[in-house]
Write an enzyme that holds these catalytic residues in place. Structure first.
Site, PDB file in Angstrom:
ATOM      1  CB  ALA A  65      49.500  35.590  38.409  1.00  0.00           C
ATOM      2  N   GLY A 108      51.607  39.834  36.305  1.00  0.00           N
ATOM      3  CA  GLY A 108      52.051  38.842  35.320  1.00  0.00           C
ATOM      4  C   GLY A 108      51.717  39.252  33.895  1.00  0.00           C
ATOM      5  CD  GLU A 111      55.975  39.823  36.566  1.00  0.00           C
ATOM      6  OE1 GLU A 111      54.909  39.189  36.783  1.00  0.00           O
ATOM      7  OE2 GLU A 111      56.918  39.852  37.370  1.00  0.00           O
ATOM      8  CD  GLU A 131      53.208  41.737  40.533  1.00  0.00           C
ATOM      9  OE1 GLU A 131      53.345  42.978  40.546  1.00  0.00           O
ATOM     10  OE2 GLU A 131      53.402  41.044  39.514  1.00  0.00           O
TER      11      GLU A 131
HETATM   12  N1  CO8 Z   1      43.080  37.173  38.890  1.00  0.00           N
HETATM   13  C1  CO8 Z   1      41.846  36.611  38.939  1.00  0.00           C
HETATM   14  N2  CO8 Z   1      40.730  37.257  38.579  1.00  0.00           N
HETATM   15  C2  CO8 Z   1      40.853  38.541  38.157  1.00  0.00           C
HETATM   16  C3  CO8 Z   1      42.102  39.189  38.076  1.00  0.00           C
HETATM   17  C4  CO8 Z   1      43.265  38.441  38.472  1.00  0.00           C
HETATM   18  N3  CO8 Z   1      44.494  38.954  38.408  1.00  0.00           N
HETATM   19  N4  CO8 Z   1      41.912  40.457  37.656  1.00  0.00           N
HETATM   20  C5  CO8 Z   1      40.581  40.590  37.448  1.00  0.00           C
HETATM   21  N5  CO8 Z   1      39.938  39.438  37.745  1.00  0.00           N
HETATM   22  C6  CO8 Z   1      38.501  39.154  37.689  1.00  0.00           C
HETATM   23  C7  CO8 Z   1      37.756  39.844  38.809  1.00  0.00           C
HETATM   24  O1  CO8 Z   1      37.821  39.083  39.989  1.00  0.00           O
HETATM   25  C8  CO8 Z   1      36.352  39.935  38.223  1.00  0.00           C
HETATM   26  O2  CO8 Z   1      35.753  38.658  38.343  1.00  0.00           O
HETATM   27  P1  CO8 Z   1      34.261  38.547  38.982  1.00  0.00           P
HETATM   28  O3  CO8 Z   1      33.387  39.282  37.997  1.00  0.00           O
HETATM   29  O4  CO8 Z   1      34.023  37.078  39.014  1.00  0.00           O
HETATM   30  O5  CO8 Z   1      34.319  39.216  40.299  1.00  0.00           O
HETATM   31  C9  CO8 Z   1      36.603  40.163  36.732  1.00  0.00           C
HETATM   32  O6  CO8 Z   1      37.962  39.734  36.508  1.00  0.00           O
HETATM   33  C10 CO8 Z   1      36.519  41.622  36.327  1.00  0.00           C
HETATM   34  O7  CO8 Z   1      37.371  42.379  37.171  1.00  0.00           O
HETATM   35  P2  CO8 Z   1      36.907  43.693  37.975  1.00  0.00           P
HETATM   36  O8  CO8 Z   1      35.447  43.607  38.280  1.00  0.00           O
HETATM   37  O9  CO8 Z   1      37.849  43.889  39.104  1.00  0.00           O
HETATM   38  O10 CO8 Z   1      37.114  44.802  36.825  1.00  0.00           O
HETATM   39  P3  CO8 Z   1      37.403  46.350  37.050  1.00  0.00           P
HETATM   40  O11 CO8 Z   1      37.279  46.972  35.703  1.00  0.00           O
HETATM   41  O12 CO8 Z   1      36.590  46.902  38.155  1.00  0.00           O
HETATM   42  O13 CO8 Z   1      38.946  46.448  37.539  1.00  0.00           O
HETATM   43  C11 CO8 Z   1      41.298  45.864  37.467  1.00  0.00           C
HETATM   44  C12 CO8 Z   1      39.993  46.051  36.667  1.00  0.00           C
HETATM   45  C13 CO8 Z   1      41.787  47.207  38.006  1.00  0.00           C
HETATM   46  C14 CO8 Z   1      42.325  45.311  36.494  1.00  0.00           C
HETATM   47  C15 CO8 Z   1      41.052  44.874  38.633  1.00  0.00           C
HETATM   48  O14 CO8 Z   1      40.390  43.698  38.133  1.00  0.00           O
HETATM   49  C16 CO8 Z   1      42.288  44.429  39.338  1.00  0.00           C
HETATM   50  O15 CO8 Z   1      42.847  45.173  40.124  1.00  0.00           O
HETATM   51  N6  CO8 Z   1      42.757  43.181  39.076  1.00  0.00           N
HETATM   52  C17 CO8 Z   1      43.880  42.604  39.743  1.00  0.00           C
HETATM   53  C18 CO8 Z   1      45.171  43.188  39.253  1.00  0.00           C
HETATM   54  C19 CO8 Z   1      46.349  42.601  39.999  1.00  0.00           C
HETATM   55  O16 CO8 Z   1      46.510  42.755  41.189  1.00  0.00           O
HETATM   56  N7  CO8 Z   1      47.237  41.894  39.253  1.00  0.00           N
HETATM   57  C20 CO8 Z   1      48.399  41.297  39.806  1.00  0.00           C
HETATM   58  C21 CO8 Z   1      48.138  39.882  40.187  1.00  0.00           C
HETATM   59  S1  CO8 Z   1      49.492  39.135  41.030  1.00  0.00           S
HETATM   60  C22 CO8 Z   1      50.568  38.695  39.798  1.00  0.00           C
HETATM   61  O17 CO8 Z   1      50.345  38.929  38.645  1.00  0.00           O
HETATM   62  C23 CO8 Z   1      51.787  37.974  40.255  1.00  0.00           C
HETATM   63  C24 CO8 Z   1      52.794  37.885  39.145  1.00  0.00           C
HETATM   64  C25 CO8 Z   1      53.669  36.747  39.288  1.00  0.00           C
HETATM   65  C26 CO8 Z   1      53.951  36.085  37.991  1.00  0.00           C
HETATM   66  C27 CO8 Z   1      52.731  35.808  37.158  1.00  0.00           C
HETATM   67  C28 CO8 Z   1      52.886  34.751  36.143  1.00  0.00           C
HETATM   68  C29 CO8 Z   1      51.629  34.552  35.322  1.00  0.00           C
END
Ligand code: CO8
Length: 257
Positions: A65, A108, A111, A131
């Site tokens: 998400a 998400g 999911e 999460e």
């Molecule tokens: N939300 C918003 N932006 C994101 C997300 C995200 N989940 N994941 C990555 N991005 C963005 C980053 O902020 C970055 O943007 P910017 O260049 O503007 O800073 C860009 O994408 C590239 O990401 P990274 O630089 O972090 O790329 P890396 O290769 O270094 O890392 C990862 C990749 C490991 C995937 C890392 O981006 C990461 O950890 N992302 C978050 C993963 C996460 O925690 N996901 C769970 C989110 S909570 C959730 O899903 C709740 C579920 C509930 C239901 C959902 C229904 C839809």
């Protein structure tokens, strides 16, 4: 319809939806949800489409998400708006949906893949429910569908530690149906979907519905439901055609009648 966050194509009798927010690793926000549901509804209504493939990019199916969209939300915001409630509608699509997953399928994203009927993963796929690292828990099936798919031990491990599992572990655990080379992912998923789309539509829809039933009802109820659906298919011309073709040693020509 012009979409901002997804790409939509048809390949013969298969609808293909590609998540397309590369700048955010396909993070799922409310626009993605709205557009995905609209694209799926259009494929549901299109008689020429028999199955759907949902994919992302090579680097990410979806990294969860959209954390930036969620960050400012308060408890009243999420409760009164039933935040994320709409995602369940993906599970209501009657035509089969295959998730073709490459790269990250996190939170998400994992999911959403589980809301599809089965997952074909590339060797690079990584699944996880991180999460817990954000001070929340999965909200779209990560504690429920994942547990049904991989069992309690693995689900607890993933949900409580937030660690990722690779494609091989995901396949071993029962989350993933098959693994294919990364450069063949979409092609393989389209081939599988085309195969499904060529079968009799009624049998495909009832097969999907009956397998889904296994997660909702008791074994006795599920078996009765399956038997009635099985019996009802003898009312179709396609059952006559399928069996006649077998006996006559030829390919069936299903007409969705
Ligand atoms: N939300 C918003 N932006 C994101 C997300 C995200 N989940 N994941 C990555 N991005 C963005 C980053 O902020 C970055 O943007 P910017 O260049 O503007 O800073 C860009 O994408 C590239 O990401 P990274 O630089 O972090 O790329 P890396 O290769 O270094 O890392 C990862 C990749 C490991 C995937 C890392 O981006 C990461 O950890 N992302 C978050 C993963 C996460 O925690 N996901 C769970 C989110 S909570 C959730 O899903 C709740 C579920 C509930 C239901 C959902 C229904 C839809």
């Amino acid at each position: 319809m012009a979409y901002e966050t997804i790409l939509v194509e048809t390949h013969g009798a298969v609808g293909l939806v590609t998540l397309n927010r590369p700048q955010a690793l396909n993070a799922l926000n409310s626009t993605v949800l709205k557009e995905l549901l609209a694209a799926f509804a259009a494929f549901e209504a299109d008689e020429a489409v028999g199955a759907i493939v949902l994919t992302g990019s090579e680097k990410a199916f979806a990294a969860g998400a959209d954390i930036k969209e969620m960050q400012p939300l308060s408890f009243p915001d999420v409760v009164t708006g039933d935040f994320l409630g709409g995602w369940d509608e993906v599970a209501g699509i009657r035509k089969p949906v295959i998730a073709a997953v490459s790269g990250y399928a996190l939170g998400g994203g994992c999911e959403l893949a589980m809301l599809c009927d089965f997952i074909i993963a590339s060797e690079t796929a990584k699944f996880g429910q991180p999460e817990i690292t954000l001070g929340i828990i999965p909200g779209m099936g990560g504690t429920q569908r994942l547990t049904r798919a991989v069992g309690k031990a693995k689900a607890m491990d993933l949900v409580l530690t937030g660690r990722m599992m690779d494609a091989a572990e995901a396949e071993r655990s029962g989350l993933v149906a098959r693994i294919v080379p990364a450069d063949k992912l979409v092609e393989e998923a389209l081939t599988a979907a085309a195969k499904i789309a060529a079968f009799s539509r009624a049998s495909v829809l009832l097969a999907k519905e009956s397998v889904g039933r296994a997660f909702e009802v008791t074994l006795a109820e599920g078996l009765r439901y399956e038997r009635r659906q099985f019996q009802s298919l003898f009312a179709t011309e396609d059952q006559k055609e399928g069996m006649a073709a077998f006996v006559e040693k030829r390919k069936p020509a299903f007409r969705n009648r």
